[in-house]
Write a protein that holds these residues in place. Structure first.
Motif, mmCIF file in Angstrom:
data_model
loop_
_atom_site.group_PDB
_atom_site.id
_atom_site.type_symbol
_atom_site.label_atom_id
_atom_site.label_comp_id
_atom_site.label_asym_id
_atom_site.label_seq_id
_atom_site.Cartn_x
_atom_site.Cartn_y
_atom_site.Cartn_z
ATOM 1 N N THR A 122 0.765 -1.327 0.099
ATOM 2 C CA THR A 122 0.031 0.009 0.073
ATOM 3 C C THR A 122 0.853 1.189 -0.015
ATOM 4 O O THR A 122 1.950 1.317 0.730
ATOM 5 C CB THR A 122 -0.923 -0.018 1.310
ATOM 6 O OG1 THR A 122 -1.745 -0.910 1.258
ATOM 7 C CG2 THR A 122 -1.649 1.357 1.175
ATOM 8 N N ILE A 123 0.480 2.269 -0.949
ATOM 9 C CA ILE A 123 1.495 3.241 -1.041
ATOM 10 C C ILE A 123 0.342 4.435 -0.517
ATOM 11 O O ILE A 123 -0.511 4.592 -1.190
ATOM 12 C CB ILE A 123 1.931 3.588 -2.635
ATOM 13 C CG1 ILE A 123 3.018 2.452 -2.663
ATOM 14 C CG2 ILE A 123 2.696 4.815 -2.585
ATOM 15 C CD1 ILE A 123 3.296 2.583 -4.309
ATOM 16 N N GLU A 124 0.822 5.272 0.203
ATOM 17 C CA GLU A 124 0.047 6.640 0.743
ATOM 18 C C GLU A 124 0.979 7.658 0.291
ATOM 19 O O GLU A 124 1.908 8.104 0.855
ATOM 20 C CB GLU A 124 0.119 6.545 2.239
ATOM 21 C CG GLU A 124 -0.904 5.538 2.922
ATOM 22 C CD GLU A 124 -2.223 5.562 2.446
ATOM 23 O OE1 GLU A 124 -2.672 6.830 1.823
ATOM 24 O OE2 GLU A 124 -2.969 4.754 2.523
ATOM 25 N N LEU A 125 0.255 8.241 -0.817
ATOM 26 C CA LEU A 125 0.997 9.495 -1.293
ATOM 27 C C LEU A 125 0.848 10.763 -0.497
ATOM 28 O O LEU A 125 -0.285 10.793 0.170
ATOM 29 C CB LEU A 125 0.707 9.914 -2.714
ATOM 30 C CG LEU A 125 0.893 8.857 -3.877
ATOM 31 C CD1 LEU A 125 0.045 9.317 -5.296
ATOM 32 C CD2 LEU A 125 2.410 8.540 -3.957
ATOM 33 N N SER A 126 1.738 11.615 -0.206
ATOM 34 C CA SER A 126 1.506 12.951 0.379
ATOM 35 C C SER A 126 0.660 13.594 -0.616
ATOM 36 O O SER A 126 0.298 13.367 -1.782
ATOM 37 C CB SER A 126 2.814 13.647 0.416
ATOM 38 O OG SER A 126 3.347 14.171 -0.734
ATOM 39 N N ASN A 127 -0.106 14.687 -0.058
ATOM 40 C CA ASN A 127 -1.254 15.402 -0.821
ATOM 41 C C ASN A 127 -0.464 16.200 -2.206
ATOM 42 O O ASN A 127 -1.137 16.249 -3.237
ATOM 43 C CB ASN A 127 -1.648 16.752 0.016
ATOM 44 C CG ASN A 127 -2.508 16.447 1.258
ATOM 45 O OD1 ASN A 127 -2.992 15.033 0.874
ATOM 46 N ND2 ASN A 127 -2.451 16.939 2.259
ATOM 47 N N ARG A 128 1.052 16.623 -1.852
ATOM 48 C CA ARG A 128 1.756 17.319 -3.007
ATOM 49 C C ARG A 128 1.960 16.039 -4.173
ATOM 50 O O ARG A 128 1.830 16.517 -5.120
ATOM 51 C CB ARG A 128 2.942 17.681 -2.273
ATOM 52 C CG ARG A 128 3.886 18.117 -3.722
ATOM 53 C CD ARG A 128 3.367 19.347 -4.329
ATOM 54 N NE ARG A 128 4.410 19.595 -5.456
ATOM 55 C CZ ARG A 128 3.960 20.515 -6.422
ATOM 56 N NH1 ARG A 128 2.949 20.913 -6.646
ATOM 57 N NH2 ARG A 128 5.077 20.890 -7.238
ATOM 58 N N GLN A 129 2.415 14.986 -3.513
ATOM 59 C CA GLN A 129 2.654 13.927 -4.615
ATOM 60 C C GLN A 129 1.344 13.600 -5.256
ATOM 61 O O GLN A 129 1.467 13.344 -6.476
ATOM 62 C CB GLN A 129 3.046 12.945 -3.842
ATOM 63 C CG GLN A 129 4.625 12.981 -3.367
ATOM 64 C CD GLN A 129 5.052 11.660 -2.485
ATOM 65 O OE1 GLN A 129 4.570 10.930 -1.781
ATOM 66 N NE2 GLN A 129 6.575 11.454 -2.503
ATOM 67 N N ALA A 130 0.350 13.563 -4.651
ATOM 68 C CA ALA A 130 -1.208 12.995 -5.333
ATOM 69 C C ALA A 130 -1.371 14.254 -6.241
ATOM 70 O O ALA A 130 -1.877 13.877 -7.432
ATOM 71 C CB ALA A 130 -2.251 12.624 -4.309
ATOM 72 N N ALA A 131 -1.361 15.164 -5.871
ATOM 73 C CA ALA A 131 -1.407 16.406 -6.910
ATOM 74 C C ALA A 131 -0.887 16.532 -8.097
ATOM 75 O O ALA A 131 -1.316 16.831 -9.107
ATOM 76 C CB ALA A 131 -1.337 17.885 -5.960
ATOM 77 N N VAL A 132 0.477 16.391 -7.954
ATOM 78 C CA VAL A 132 1.576 16.015 -8.935
ATOM 79 C C VAL A 132 1.044 15.009 -10.084
ATOM 80 O O VAL A 132 1.058 15.250 -11.307
ATOM 81 C CB VAL A 132 2.817 16.209 -8.642
ATOM 82 C CG1 VAL A 132 3.734 15.826 -9.773
ATOM 83 C CG2 VAL A 132 3.319 17.295 -8.045
ATOM 84 N N LEU A 133 0.765 13.900 -9.522
ATOM 85 C CA LEU A 133 0.522 12.647 -10.347
ATOM 86 C C LEU A 133 -0.845 12.726 -11.057
ATOM 87 O O LEU A 133 -0.759 12.579 -12.312
ATOM 88 C CB LEU A 133 0.440 11.309 -9.339
ATOM 89 C CG LEU A 133 -0.036 10.176 -10.214
ATOM 90 C CD1 LEU A 133 0.871 9.685 -11.205
ATOM 91 C CD2 LEU A 133 -0.172 9.029 -9.047
ATOM 92 N N LEU A 134 -1.648 13.390 -10.376
ATOM 93 C CA LEU A 134 -3.046 13.544 -11.041
ATOM 94 C C LEU A 134 -3.045 14.645 -12.196
ATOM 95 O O LEU A 134 -3.641 14.362 -13.113
ATOM 96 C CB LEU A 134 -4.223 13.734 -9.903
ATOM 97 C CG LEU A 134 -4.425 12.687 -9.077
ATOM 98 C CD1 LEU A 134 -5.552 12.906 -8.002
ATOM 99 C CD2 LEU A 134 -4.764 11.254 -9.681
ATOM 100 N N ARG A 135 -2.407 15.879 -11.749
ATOM 101 C CA ARG A 135 -2.241 16.732 -12.837
ATOM 102 C C ARG A 135 -1.627 16.438 -14.039
ATOM 103 O O ARG A 135 -2.128 16.740 -15.122
ATOM 104 C CB ARG A 135 -1.272 17.976 -12.110
ATOM 105 C CG ARG A 135 -1.199 19.078 -13.073
ATOM 106 C CD ARG A 135 -2.885 19.749 -13.281
ATOM 107 N NE ARG A 135 -2.773 20.891 -14.216
ATOM 108 C CZ ARG A 135 -3.115 20.785 -15.616
ATOM 109 N NH1 ARG A 135 -3.200 19.532 -15.871
ATOM 110 N NH2 ARG A 135 -2.953 21.712 -16.399
ATOM 111 N N VAL A 136 -0.838 15.429 -13.918
ATOM 112 C CA VAL A 136 -0.073 15.009 -15.169
ATOM 113 C C VAL A 136 -0.931 13.836 -15.993
ATOM 114 O O VAL A 136 -1.063 13.724 -17.021
ATOM 115 C CB VAL A 136 1.471 14.400 -14.769
ATOM 116 C CG1 VAL A 136 2.033 13.902 -16.102
ATOM 117 C CG2 VAL A 136 2.140 15.603 -14.530
ATOM 118 N N GLU A 137 -1.335 12.792 -15.032
ATOM 119 C CA GLU A 137 -1.898 11.671 -15.542
ATOM 120 C C GLU A 137 -3.369 11.526 -15.716
ATOM 121 O O GLU A 137 -3.954 10.821 -16.486
ATOM 122 C CB GLU A 137 -1.405 10.387 -14.585
ATOM 123 C CG GLU A 137 -0.104 10.270 -14.783
ATOM 124 C CD GLU A 137 0.547 9.461 -16.084
ATOM 125 O OE1 GLU A 137 -0.278 8.637 -16.668
ATOM 126 O OE2 GLU A 137 1.316 10.373 -16.559
#
Length: 228
Positions: free
Chosen positions: A43-58
């Motif tokens: 299970t990977i828990e992304l930080s809020n910043r990491q989730a925001a970066v990933l979703l903005r791109v993908e």
């Protein structure tokens, strides 16, 4: 004769609708078995910043769409559609009649992956059956991240260990952006084999995140307008 011209398009449309209806029904009934055959091992828990970066791109509209999206810069590609392809059409084989249907849909996808509406219907089914939270966890844990020392790398956590020599939660913002930049074509944007291409894509993503540029239309996943 003049009245018959519309019959062929009508027949083709009906056949397409029937194909999509069968694909949706199969995906719905096969979902539980497919999910059991592909359990999450970490299970990977992304930080809020990491989730925001990933979703903005993908997948900029991840929390707003129902499996497919025409969000700017993405076309129909979403995290849900990527998961549907992996869950329903990946290496794990279902048993019995569902397995035969799976073989058929794999063949259709291999033949016509750019226009396979069946896979798109499966994305709608997956989004209806799997929470957004689980989708994000599954994607970050299983997304293909190229090869390293002859071995396939799956998931952002393994990518951080393989390419950066550290756990994912210890990566800097710049390092995480570089990992996300690899996702589109990880063996092309490879940190050791094609560092220049990765540097360029990471710089474009950084500009995108800063708001200094936007995708040039629905299908601009190269962010041409963000080139330095």
């Amino acid at each position: 004769m003049r009245k018959a011209w519309w019959r062929l398009p009508m027949l083709l449309a009906l056949l397409l609708l029937a194909y999509l209806a069968v694909a949706a029904s199969w995906a719905w009934s096969a979902f539980d078995d497919a999910r059991r055959q592909a359990p999450l091992t970490e299970t990977i828990e992304l930080s809020n910043r990491q989730a925001a970066v990933l979703l903005r791109v993908e997948d900029p509209d991840f929390y707003g769409h129902h499996g497919l999206s025409l969000g700017q810069g993405q076309g129909l590609a979403t995290i849900s559609s990527a998961l549907a392809r992996e869950l329903f059409l990946g290496k794990d084989r279902l048993d019995g009649v569902p397995g035969l249907m799976q073989t058929f849909y794999r063949g259709v996808f291999d033949c016509c992956k750019r226009i396979d509406l069946g896979r798109d219907v499966m994305a709608l089914v997956l989004d209806a059956r799997m929470s957004k939270g689980e989708q994000l966890q599954r994607y970050t844990a299983t997304v293909y991240m190229g090869t390293h020392e002859g071995q396939q790398v799956k998931g952002l956590m393994q990518a951080a260990r393989s390419y950066l020599g550290k756990p994912l939660d210890a990566t800097t913002d710049e390092e995480f952006i570089r990992l996300v930049a690899m996702i589109k074509a990880p063996n092309h944007y490879h940190p050791s084999r094609n560092a220049a291409a990765l540097d360029e894509r990471a710089a474009r993503i950084q500009a995108l995140l800063l708001g200094s540029c936007t995708p040039d239309g629905w299908f601009d996943t190269d962010y041409e307008g963000c080139a330095s």
